[in-house]
Design a protein around this motif. Structure first.
Motif, PDB file in Angstrom:
ATOM      1  N   ARG A 156       0.833  -1.213   0.000  1.00  0.00           N
ATOM      2  CA  ARG A 156       0.000   0.000   0.000  1.00  0.00           C
ATOM      3  C   ARG A 156       0.862   1.256   0.000  1.00  0.00           C
ATOM      4  N   PHE A 157       0.465   2.237  -0.827  1.00  0.00           N
ATOM      5  CA  PHE A 157       1.193   3.507  -0.919  1.00  0.00           C
ATOM      6  C   PHE A 157       0.231   4.664  -0.700  1.00  0.00           C
ATOM      7  N   VAL A 158       0.635   5.568   0.185  1.00  0.00           N
ATOM      8  CA  VAL A 158      -0.131   6.781   0.447  1.00  0.00           C
ATOM      9  C   VAL A 158       0.729   7.976   0.050  1.00  0.00           C
ATOM     10  N   PRO A 159       0.376   8.709  -0.999  1.00  0.00           N
ATOM     11  CA  PRO A 159       1.204   9.847  -1.423  1.00  0.00           C
ATOM     12  C   PRO A 159       1.038  11.040  -0.494  1.00  0.00           C
ATOM     13  N   SER A 160       2.143  11.729  -0.246  1.00  0.00           N
ATOM     14  CA  SER A 160       2.079  12.963   0.533  1.00  0.00           C
ATOM     15  C   SER A 160       1.353  14.030  -0.281  1.00  0.00           C
ATOM     16  N   PRO A 161       0.523  14.819   0.358  1.00  0.00           N
ATOM     17  CA  PRO A 161      -0.252  15.806  -0.404  1.00  0.00           C
ATOM     18  C   PRO A 161       0.613  16.865  -1.082  1.00  0.00           C
ATOM     19  N   ALA A 194       6.286   9.130   0.357  1.00  0.00           N
ATOM     20  CA  ALA A 194       5.288   8.330   1.078  1.00  0.00           C
ATOM     21  C   ALA A 194       4.801   9.050   2.323  1.00  0.00           C
ATOM     22  N   ALA A 195       3.494   9.030   2.530  1.00  0.00           N
ATOM     23  CA  ALA A 195       2.886   9.590   3.733  1.00  0.00           C
ATOM     24  C   ALA A 195       2.604   8.470   4.732  1.00  0.00           C
ATOM     25  N   PRO A 196       2.285   8.827   5.978  1.00  0.00           N
ATOM     26  CA  PRO A 196       1.915   7.792   6.953  1.00  0.00           C
ATOM     27  C   PRO A 196       0.788   6.912   6.423  1.00  0.00           C
ATOM     28  N   GLY A 197       0.900   5.634   6.710  1.00  0.00           N
ATOM     29  CA  GLY A 197      -0.042   4.661   6.181  1.00  0.00           C
ATOM     30  C   GLY A 197       0.536   3.823   5.065  1.00  0.00           C
ATOM     31  N   THR A 198       1.660   4.288   4.494  1.00  0.00           N
ATOM     32  CA  THR A 198       2.342   3.511   3.458  1.00  0.00           C
ATOM     33  C   THR A 198       2.957   2.261   4.078  1.00  0.00           C
ATOM     34  N   THR A 199       2.776   1.120   3.405  1.00  0.00           N
ATOM     35  CA  THR A 199       3.319  -0.144   3.918  1.00  0.00           C
ATOM     36  C   THR A 199       4.283  -0.810   2.936  1.00  0.00           C
ATOM     37  N   LEU A 200       4.643  -0.129   1.846  1.00  0.00           N
ATOM     38  CA  LEU A 200       5.475  -0.752   0.821  1.00  0.00           C
ATOM     39  C   LEU A 200       6.739  -1.350   1.424  1.00  0.00           C
ATOM     40  N   MET A 201       7.030  -2.597   1.024  1.00  0.00           N
ATOM     41  CA  MET A 201       8.250  -3.246   1.482  1.00  0.00           C
ATOM     42  C   MET A 201       8.814  -4.111   0.359  1.00  0.00           C
ATOM     43  N   VAL A 202      10.040  -4.530   0.519  1.00  0.00           N
ATOM     44  CA  VAL A 202      10.685  -5.390  -0.460  1.00  0.00           C
ATOM     45  C   VAL A 202       9.838  -6.650  -0.645  1.00  0.00           C
TER      46      VAL A 202
END
Length: 301
Positions: free
Chosen positions: A93-98, A104-112
């Motif tokens: 999951r990716f949350v873009p910063s406004p 990435a904004a808080p809430g982003t879970t991207l991992m390898v």
């Protein structure tokens, strides 16, 4: 293939990643509660349990290997025949910063990608999910690029685990065909249509038939309805030639205005629906044969 099957299996997704304790007080949180929910679902007729884990102190979704190990060991000690299906969905999951959308904004879970399947490699469940969706999901974005999916599939294959392919829209099915064609995945495909997630497949009989028509002829599929469509799509899945899935990951109500008291109660309702429609419910051992899963040593006793 596409007539209703004589014998189907029921999967129970017992806690998930998005259902919250605020929605239902019956959501299993601790490893003990999650394992007990899986075992109760099995007694009610589920042959497969789909497992996420949570931080037992906060209730928040977790990918901690120790929690997965605890759940798996508890289940295997009491019911070694039950088919375990671990999620690999978290981590995409990716949350873009406004102010700067590439940050990435808080809430982003991207991992390898390999980190998303560490628990699969360590615990070697019978099945694990493999999400093919890259899509808007609510106000956020889920990213599963073909390259990352291939990296995860490699680890899953080397662990000897059967992937269940999660399909959220028609483009995901096209990607599945590409992965089957290049040998990343091997058939017969085991897959699910996830319907009701904003903004993917929407739950309807037409959606099920459309998605089914894009599958390889030998595929096993389950149509999953999220929220109020859960039991409707369970019935539609069977009528279209597929299997069934229910559980507190997908919905919290047993009927309109009535919270499900447990995952087992949801399985009991799905089982009753299927039997009323003429289906027989497969046991875990029968499902292992149906899907070509290895027989666990304890099963052979």
């Amino acid at each position: 293939m596409y007539a209703p099957r004589d014998k189907i299996f029921i999967t129970c997704a017992v806690t998930g990643n998005l259902t919250t304790p605020d929605q239902t007080p019956h959501l299993p949180i601790t490893p003990e509660e999650i394992a007990d929910a899986c075992l109760g679902a099995a007694e009610a007729g589920a042959a497969i349990v789909h497992i996420h884990v949570r931080d037992p102190n906060t209730g928040a979704p977790s990918m901690a290997l120790d929690y997965y190990r605890d759940v798996v060991e508890r289940i295997r000690a009491r019911n070694p025949q039950l088919i375990l299906n671990l999620t690999t969905g978290p981590g995409g999951r990716f949350v873009p910063s406004p102010d700067d959308p590439k940050v990435a904004a808080p809430g982003t879970t991207l991992m390898v990608p390999e980190q998303r399947v560490t628990h699969v490699s360590a615990l070697k469940p019978d099945i694990c999910t493999l999400d093919l969706n890259t899509m808007n999901s609510g106000a956020q974005v889920v990213i599963n690029t073909p390259g990352n999916v291939r990296r995860m599939a490699k680890v899953i294959r080397e662990a000897g685990v059967r992937p269940e392919i999660e399909l959220f829209d028609s483009g995901d099915i096209a990607l599945m065909h590409a992965l089957l064609d290049d040998g990343t995945l091997s058939g017969p495909a085991l897959c699910s249509f996830v319907m009701g997630v904003r903004y993917g497949f929407q739950p309807s009989p037409e959606t099920v038939l459309y998605a089914r028509g894009m599958l390889p002829r030998d595929a096993h599929f389950t149509a999953i309805g999220v929220g109020r469509s859960s039991f409707q799509m369970a019935a539609q899945s069977y009528l279209a030639g597929g299997h069934m899935r229910v559980g507190l990951e997908d919905a919290v109500y047993l009927s309109k205005g009535e919270l499900a008291p447990s995952n087992a109660a949801m399985v009991e309702k799905a089982r009753r629906m299927a039997q009323d429609l003429g289906a027989q419910i497969a046991t875990p051992r029968e499902v292992r044969e149906m899907l070509g899963l290895p027989t666990r040593l304890a099963d052979a006793a």
